[in-house]
Enzyme design. Structure first.
Site, PDB file in Angstrom:
ATOM      1  N   GLN A 149     -64.109 -31.624 -15.207  1.00  0.00           N
ATOM      2  CA  GLN A 149     -65.114 -30.624 -14.839  1.00  0.00           C
ATOM      3  C   GLN A 149     -66.082 -31.143 -13.781  1.00  0.00           C
ATOM      4  O   GLN A 149     -66.502 -30.396 -12.891  1.00  0.00           O
ATOM      5  CB  GLN A 149     -65.866 -30.174 -16.095  1.00  0.00           C
ATOM      6  CG  GLN A 149     -66.841 -29.046 -15.844  1.00  0.00           C
ATOM      7  CD  GLN A 149     -67.453 -28.525 -17.119  1.00  0.00           C
ATOM      8  OE1 GLN A 149     -66.808 -28.518 -18.169  1.00  0.00           O
ATOM      9  NE2 GLN A 149     -68.693 -28.093 -17.055  1.00  0.00           N
ATOM     10  N   HIS A 192     -63.953 -27.481 -23.898  1.00  0.00           N
ATOM     11  CA  HIS A 192     -62.785 -28.315 -23.644  1.00  0.00           C
ATOM     12  C   HIS A 192     -61.940 -28.446 -24.901  1.00  0.00           C
ATOM     13  O   HIS A 192     -62.400 -28.977 -25.909  1.00  0.00           O
ATOM     14  CB  HIS A 192     -63.235 -29.699 -23.163  1.00  0.00           C
ATOM     15  CG  HIS A 192     -63.861 -29.666 -21.805  1.00  0.00           C
ATOM     16  ND1 HIS A 192     -63.232 -30.196 -20.704  1.00  0.00           N
ATOM     17  CD2 HIS A 192     -65.033 -29.139 -21.363  1.00  0.00           C
ATOM     18  CE1 HIS A 192     -64.005 -30.011 -19.637  1.00  0.00           C
ATOM     19  NE2 HIS A 192     -65.101 -29.373 -20.016  1.00  0.00           N
ATOM     20  N   CYS A 210     -59.571 -30.402 -25.392  1.00  0.00           N
ATOM     21  CA  CYS A 210     -59.305 -31.805 -25.714  1.00  0.00           C
ATOM     22  C   CYS A 210     -60.380 -32.365 -26.642  1.00  0.00           C
ATOM     23  O   CYS A 210     -60.146 -33.355 -27.332  1.00  0.00           O
ATOM     24  CB  CYS A 210     -59.179 -32.650 -24.449  1.00  0.00           C
ATOM     25  SG  CYS A 210     -60.645 -32.666 -23.407  1.00  0.00           S
ATOM     26  N   CYS A 216     -57.383 -30.177 -18.402  1.00  0.00           N
ATOM     27  CA  CYS A 216     -57.948 -31.521 -18.386  1.00  0.00           C
ATOM     28  C   CYS A 216     -56.879 -32.497 -17.900  1.00  0.00           C
ATOM     29  O   CYS A 216     -55.762 -32.514 -18.426  1.00  0.00           O
ATOM     30  CB  CYS A 216     -58.405 -31.867 -19.803  1.00  0.00           C
ATOM     31  SG  CYS A 216     -58.640 -33.611 -20.121  1.00  0.00           S
ATOM     32  N   GLU A 217     -57.218 -33.281 -16.910  1.00  0.00           N
ATOM     33  CA  GLU A 217     -56.232 -34.210 -16.362  1.00  0.00           C
ATOM     34  C   GLU A 217     -55.940 -35.379 -17.299  1.00  0.00           C
ATOM     35  O   GLU A 217     -54.969 -36.101 -17.099  1.00  0.00           O
ATOM     36  CB  GLU A 217     -56.673 -34.729 -14.996  1.00  0.00           C
ATOM     37  CG  GLU A 217     -57.881 -35.619 -14.997  1.00  0.00           C
ATOM     38  CD  GLU A 217     -58.312 -36.032 -13.596  1.00  0.00           C
ATOM     39  OE1 GLU A 217     -58.840 -37.143 -13.470  1.00  0.00           O
ATOM     40  OE2 GLU A 217     -58.143 -35.250 -12.643  1.00  0.00           O
ATOM     41  N   HIS A 218     -56.756 -35.558 -18.315  1.00  0.00           N
ATOM     42  CA  HIS A 218     -56.531 -36.664 -19.248  1.00  0.00           C
ATOM     43  C   HIS A 218     -55.573 -36.307 -20.378  1.00  0.00           C
ATOM     44  O   HIS A 218     -54.835 -37.167 -20.855  1.00  0.00           O
ATOM     45  CB  HIS A 218     -57.862 -37.136 -19.845  1.00  0.00           C
ATOM     46  CG  HIS A 218     -58.817 -37.621 -18.814  1.00  0.00           C
ATOM     47  ND1 HIS A 218     -60.168 -37.346 -18.859  1.00  0.00           N
ATOM     48  CD2 HIS A 218     -58.630 -38.340 -17.683  1.00  0.00           C
ATOM     49  CE1 HIS A 218     -60.756 -37.882 -17.815  1.00  0.00           C
ATOM     50  NE2 HIS A 218     -59.851 -38.489 -17.086  1.00  0.00           N
ATOM     51  N   HIS A 219     -55.613 -35.052 -20.844  1.00  0.00           N
ATOM     52  CA  HIS A 219     -54.805 -34.658 -22.004  1.00  0.00           C
ATOM     53  C   HIS A 219     -53.897 -33.457 -21.732  1.00  0.00           C
ATOM     54  O   HIS A 219     -53.137 -33.059 -22.605  1.00  0.00           O
ATOM     55  CB  HIS A 219     -55.724 -34.316 -23.189  1.00  0.00           C
ATOM     56  CG  HIS A 219     -56.616 -35.435 -23.574  1.00  0.00           C
ATOM     57  ND1 HIS A 219     -57.941 -35.493 -23.187  1.00  0.00           N
ATOM     58  CD2 HIS A 219     -56.381 -36.565 -24.281  1.00  0.00           C
ATOM     59  CE1 HIS A 219     -58.489 -36.608 -23.656  1.00  0.00           C
ATOM     60  NE2 HIS A 219     -57.569 -37.274 -24.318  1.00  0.00           N
TER      61      HIS A 219
END
Length: 186
Positions: free
Chosen positions: A116, A144, A146, A75-78
């Site tokens: 995703q 996920h 995250c 995940c590019e956020h976490h």
């Protein structure tokens, strides 16, 4: 291995209150950097290299499906993993793609920092670009970390995304056939 990346992992350990000189952590920055480079090796790949000319003349103009392609991404956020499977279909127009190349295309995009929704579209557009197919469909189902390990901590949640291009978007019958064949239609 990237020494700067290893140094950043060392700084993360210090920032967490750990002692990077502790026996169990001595090589952790190096191992973590090496793991991250592997998990993101899709950045170093191109579609042309992946396909490597594996397009073959064919009179088949019926749906080709590769389903249950396992995928692992971050995940590019976490920077936490999401794990799932992709189902990819296309309708050939004179050429078929080597079977393993579909899975390799999935991996090339999954092995990058992702969400995703974008991953699904990137796979669909790449298959269309390579095959000039009359239609391409991609469904991804994933869990996920995250959302499971932090935040709302929902252990049984799954995310589904789909992209339908060409005949799969234009024809409900074609779309339903695909969804039925991957076990996602009633």
């Amino acid at each position: 291995m990237n020494p700067a990346l290893s140094q950043h992992y060392r700084e993360i350990l210090v920032g967490l209150g750990e002692d990077p000189q502790r026996e169990g952590l001595l090589d952790t920055p190096k191992r973590a950097a090496k793991a991250m480079q592997y998990l993101c090796h899709g950045y170093g790949q191109t579609l042309e290299e992946i396909v490597n000319g594996a397009l073959f003349a064919s009179d088949n103009d019926e749906m080709v499906i590769v389903r249950d392609i396992e995928l692992y991404s971050l995940c590019e956020h976490h920077l936490l993993p999401f794990i799932g499977k992709a189902h990819v279909a296309y309708i050939p127009t004179g050429k078929v793609l080597g079977l393993s190349k579909v899975a390799r295309i999935v991996d090339m995009f999954a092995r990058r920092l992702q969400i995703q929704e974008n991953l699904t579209r990137q796979i669909a557009e790449a298959v269309r670009q390579v095959t000039s197919a009359a239609g391409v469909a991609v469904v991804i189902e994933a869990q996920h970390m995250c959302m499971m390990m932090r935040g709302v901590e929902k252990q049984n949640s799954q995310m589904f995304t789909s992209v339908m291009l060409g005949a799969f978007r234009d024809s409900n019958t074609t779309r339903q056939e695909f969804l039925q064949l991957i076990g996602r239609s009633k």
